[in-house]
Design a protein around this motif. Structure first.
Motif, PDB file in Angstrom:
ATOM      1  N   VAL A 298       0.853  -1.192   0.000  1.00  0.00           N
ATOM      2  CA  VAL A 298       0.000   0.000   0.000  1.00  0.00           C
ATOM      3  C   VAL A 298       0.887   1.240   0.000  1.00  0.00           C
ATOM      4  O   VAL A 298       2.108   1.151   0.178  1.00  0.00           O
ATOM      5  N   GLY A 299       0.269   2.391  -0.179  1.00  0.00           N
ATOM      6  CA  GLY A 299       0.957   3.665  -0.007  1.00  0.00           C
ATOM      7  C   GLY A 299       0.412   4.341   1.237  1.00  0.00           C
ATOM      8  O   GLY A 299      -0.446   3.768   1.926  1.00  0.00           O
ATOM      9  N   CYS A 300       0.876   5.549   1.553  1.00  0.00           N
ATOM     10  CA  CYS A 300       0.261   6.271   2.668  1.00  0.00           C
ATOM     11  C   CYS A 300       0.609   7.752   2.619  1.00  0.00           C
ATOM     12  O   CYS A 300       1.558   8.167   1.952  1.00  0.00           O
ATOM     13  N   HIS A 301      -0.198   8.525   3.324  1.00  0.00           N
ATOM     14  CA  HIS A 301       0.075   9.936   3.539  1.00  0.00           C
ATOM     15  C   HIS A 301       0.223  10.137   5.027  1.00  0.00           C
ATOM     16  O   HIS A 301      -0.665   9.746   5.790  1.00  0.00           O
TER      17      HIS A 301
ATOM     18  N   GLY B 124      -1.988   9.787   9.907  1.00  0.00           N
ATOM     19  CA  GLY B 124      -2.158   9.729   8.461  1.00  0.00           C
ATOM     20  C   GLY B 124      -3.113   8.628   8.053  1.00  0.00           C
ATOM     21  O   GLY B 124      -3.832   8.088   8.890  1.00  0.00           O
ATOM     22  N   HIS B 125      -3.107   8.312   6.777  1.00  0.00           N
ATOM     23  CA  HIS B 125      -3.976   7.239   6.297  1.00  0.00           C
ATOM     24  C   HIS B 125      -3.299   6.478   5.164  1.00  0.00           C
ATOM     25  O   HIS B 125      -2.377   6.981   4.517  1.00  0.00           O
ATOM     26  N   ILE B 126      -3.821   5.280   4.961  1.00  0.00           N
ATOM     27  CA  ILE B 126      -3.251   4.387   3.948  1.00  0.00           C
ATOM     28  C   ILE B 126      -3.901   4.678   2.587  1.00  0.00           C
ATOM     29  O   ILE B 126      -5.102   4.935   2.508  1.00  0.00           O
ATOM     30  N   THR B 127      -3.072   4.657   1.562  1.00  0.00           N
ATOM     31  CA  THR B 127      -3.553   4.904   0.198  1.00  0.00           C
ATOM     32  C   THR B 127      -3.221   3.699  -0.682  1.00  0.00           C
ATOM     33  O   THR B 127      -2.599   2.736  -0.219  1.00  0.00           O
TER      34      THR B 127
END
Ligand code: ADP
Ligand code: MG
Length: 345
Positions: free
Chosen positions: A253-256, A314-317
């Motif tokens: 996953v990605g994240c911010h 933050g959150h997962i993208t």
């Protein structure tokens, strides 16, 4: 062995582990998780599994006895292993302790080391069940294995984060790194002039973060009480940036993450600025905070948000969106690991 020679720093720590272990397969069905998480997971039965994690501390690499009292070292060595069991959402129950010592150390010094180990065993309610003792040519090496237990449904891996999950961190970050800078500075001052007393006043919090870190067993308990099942988890031994990248890589996953949301204690900030360091850079890239970094589902927002020991950062993208740090001006900076690499230099 072939005649060619490859330097260790070409691979880095994680590259080396991958390289050395790539030809190993797990043969036993009880091995649920081998290499690659904070602890191995070994199935006991349909309901429960054993968790096993090991860590080695070497004098001159991981600790300096000039400012790390042996009692603290013993305590810390246990705490960091218990922390790895926490990072699986489990409870530590036993430890083994192996030491290699040179004759530079009198028995009294080792007694002090074991006082710290004893204190940590009491604090974390773990039993010392074995180990090994041997001589070394120089210095002290300490290797501890922690054994824990968890319900199979509770076990949390690095690999479970999903898009839209919230990224959460316990406690505050950067303190252990700034504490280390302070101890290093005072060591230099002392080396230059042994008559000068160390100036450590007003810095007790960051010193404690470096010298006596705690495993966040309380967070594991909170999560249980709140009935929050984290989707992924890791403990912060190498700095927030490095651990976020581990979760994102393992979970694909990605994240911010948002700079303004990263929890930094006031004493950490003041001391960091004193060292001309950006406090949030210390939180991102410093090590040894031993806080927990985890992801939870959106529906758990209220429960986590209401707990003062946890910060949503933050959150997962989606994986293709990448891993980004959003600074206070709103600029997105791609995150790269600058965690410890013992093979550098
Ligand atoms: P942590 O930071 O949580 O202690 P590490 O980064 O040290 O974890 O290790 C990552 C993974 O690699 C773990 O599963 C660990 O057990 C495994 N590992 C580390 N060194 C070795 C080794 N020399 N041989 C086999 N496995 C290893
Ligand atoms: Mg770990």
């Amino acid at each position: 062995m072939s005649d060619s020679r490859t330097e260790l720093n070409e691979l880095g720590e994680f590259g080396l582990i991958d390289h050395l272990t790539k030809n190993f397969i797990n043969r036993n069905s009880s091995t649920i998780k081998g290499i690659g998480d904070d602890a191995a997971v070994i199935k006991i039965n349909e309901d429960e599994s054993r968790l096993i994690s090991t860590d080695m501390l070497i004098e001159g690499v991981h600790f300096n006895l000039m400012y790390m009292p042996l009692k603290h070292l013993g305590y810390k060595a246990v705490a960091v292993n218990v922390s790895d069991i926490c990072a699986m959402n489990g409870v530590a129950e036993q430890i083994t302790v192996s030491i290699a010592v040179s004759n530079r150390f009198p028995i009294e010094a080792l007694e002090e080391l074991y006082e710290g180990i004893h204190l940590a065993c009491e604090k974390y309610k773990v039993d010392l069940v074995g180990g090994d003792t041997t001589s070394s040519l120089s210095g002290l090496t300490l290797s501890i294995t922690a054994i824990g237990k968890a319900n199979n449904t509770a076990i949390t891996y690095r690999s479970g984060a999903k898009e839209f999950d919230l990224l959460v961190v316990s406690g505050d970050l950067g303190g252990a790194y700034v504490g280390l800078q302070l101890l290093e500075r005072e060591k230099e001052v002392f080396n230059a002039n042994p008559n000068i007393q160390p100036d450590l006043d007003g810095n007790d919090y960051i010193l404690q973060r470096q010298l006596k870190p705690e495993a966040r067993v309380d967070i594991i308990q909170f999560l249980k009480e709140l009935e929050v099942q984290p989707t992924s988890m890791i403990d912060i031994s190498d700095g927030l940036a490095s651990e976020i990248l581990h979760i994102c890589k393992a979970s694909k996953v990605g994240c911010h993450i948002y700079d303004e949301k990263i929890p930094v204690d006031a004493q950490t900030s003041i001391a960091a600025i004193d060292f001309n360091l950006d406090p949030h850079t210390c939180a991102l890239n410093g090590g040894e905070d031993y806080e927990l970094l985890f992801t939870v589902k959106q529906e758990d927002f209220e429960k986590v948000n209401a707990n003062p020991n946890m910060s949503i950062i933050g959150h997962i993208t989606d994986e293709k969106d990448g891993v980004y740090f959003i600074d206070k001006q709103g600029a997105a900076i791609e995150l790269t690991a600058q965690g410890w690499n013992h093979f550098k230099d």
